[in-house]
Design an enzyme around this catalytic site. Structure first.
Site, PDB file in Angstrom:
ATOM      1  CB  CYS A 288      -1.002  -0.002   1.148  1.00  0.00           C
ATOM      2  SG  CYS A 288      -0.328   0.265   2.799  1.00  0.00           S
TER       3      CYS A 288
ATOM      4  CG  HIS B 140      -4.712   0.737   4.102  1.00  0.00           C
ATOM      5  ND1 HIS B 140      -3.962   0.067   3.156  1.00  0.00           N
ATOM      6  CD2 HIS B 140      -5.707   1.367   3.419  1.00  0.00           C
ATOM      7  CE1 HIS B 140      -4.480   0.276   1.958  1.00  0.00           C
ATOM      8  NE2 HIS B 140      -5.531   1.066   2.095  1.00  0.00           N
TER       9      HIS B 140
ATOM     10  CG  ASP C  59      -6.591   2.178  -0.984  1.00  0.00           C
ATOM     11  OD1 ASP C  59      -5.431   1.900  -1.348  1.00  0.00           O
ATOM     12  OD2 ASP C  59      -7.119   1.682   0.028  1.00  0.00           O
TER      13      ASP C  59
END
Length: 294
Positions: free
Chosen positions: A79, A118, A135
């Site tokens: 991420c 995250h 995202d």
């Protein structure tokens, strides 16, 4: 728009190389159509993977290193890498990006039980009063394929997936947003959950709109990559998204979810097969010396 643009003062970003790597077609502009297009193209063009962390190394988040790894080699990232790269590209296009830190809710009994590990993005498009959640780094089948407006209680269809944003009970001065995905979820993923929960709408992660900066994610990135209790340091994860399937490698288990909902699973036989699958099906050349299956 020039091929090389500035993602931030003093940090050159090769926008042309980025657009070629993700296979984006069309004229890039600072508009919603481009935001949606590059978001989907990066999801499909650059695989998710944690092989640096699996090998005991925290991957660099420096834009030059991300360019070398994600744009000019057969690698992907997790991420922090994926969303940092997207943020650089969007800023080079002229969009305003705020980096957010989220708590992974998938499989958690309470959102508060998870730390903010995250990374997600809030994107503002010139002339559009509505910000968007973007995202490209959530390594699960419930991940966004396209950005969604920051609006509570409305269902969005993003390239075939269904998402919505809802509010969690407020425990502090900032409003808590929760991204939910509709449909079955894999029972175990990078969040370490043994049970993805019940019901068609399942929480993926929760966040506030408080801005986080690059140094914040440098610390979290190091922690997630090197902590022996982190799922990313203990098991290989790779994800590849195409228009007709979602492919997930979690340790020895290879799961394919087709667009019609058909799911097939099988266990890999050993390191050689794992490297071949990553190469042929994920487009990833695994680094030498990293044990993929433990």
């Amino acid at each position: 728009m020039s091929d090389t643009a500035q993602s931030s003062p003093g940090t050159p970003f090769d926008l042309g190389a980025y657009l070629r790597r993700i296979g984006f077609e069309g004229e890039p502009r600072a508009d919603l159509a481009t935001l949606r297009g590059v978001h989907l193209a990066q999801m499909r063009g650059i695989p998710f993977e944690n092989l640096d962390a699996l090998g005991g190394t925290a991957p660099s988040l420096d834009p030059a290193d991300l360019t070398a790894k994600l744009l000019h080699s057969r690698r992907g990232g997790y991420c922090y890498e994926q969303n940092t790269l997207l943020a650089c590209a969007l800023e080079a296009l002229g969009l305003r990006v705020t980096r957010l830190a989220a708590r992974v809710a998938l499989g958690a009994e309470r959102i508060e039980d998870r730390p903010r590990t995250h990374m997600a993005l809030l994107v503002e498009v010139p002339g559009d009063p509505q910000p968007y959640l973007a995202d490209v780094g959530f390594g699960a089948i419930g991940a966004l394929l396209e950005p969604v407006p920051l609006v509570a209680g409305v269902e969005f269809h993003d390239a075939g997936r269904r998402h919505r944003l809802v509010h969690a009970p407020q425990r502090g001065p900032l409003e808590m947003w929760v991204l939910q995905a509709y449909g079955p979820q894999e029972p175990e993923g990078p969040g370490g959950a043994e049970d993805a929960g019940e019901g068609p709408w399942q929480a993926q992660y929760a966040f506030t709109l408080e801005p986080f900066e690059a140094p914040d994610f440098e610390v979290v990135n190091w922690h997630i990559a090197t902590n022996p209790r982190s799922p990313f340091s203990r098991r290989s994860y790779a994800q590849r998204v195409t228009p007709d399937r979602h492919l997930l490698l979690s340790g020895r288990l290879l799961t394919e979810t087709r667009a019609d909902g058909t799911v097939t699973e099988r266990e890999l036989t050993g390191e050689a097969e794992a490297r071949r699958i990553l190469d042929e099906d994920f487009g990833i050349t695994a680094p030498e010396g990293v044990l993929l299956l433990g």
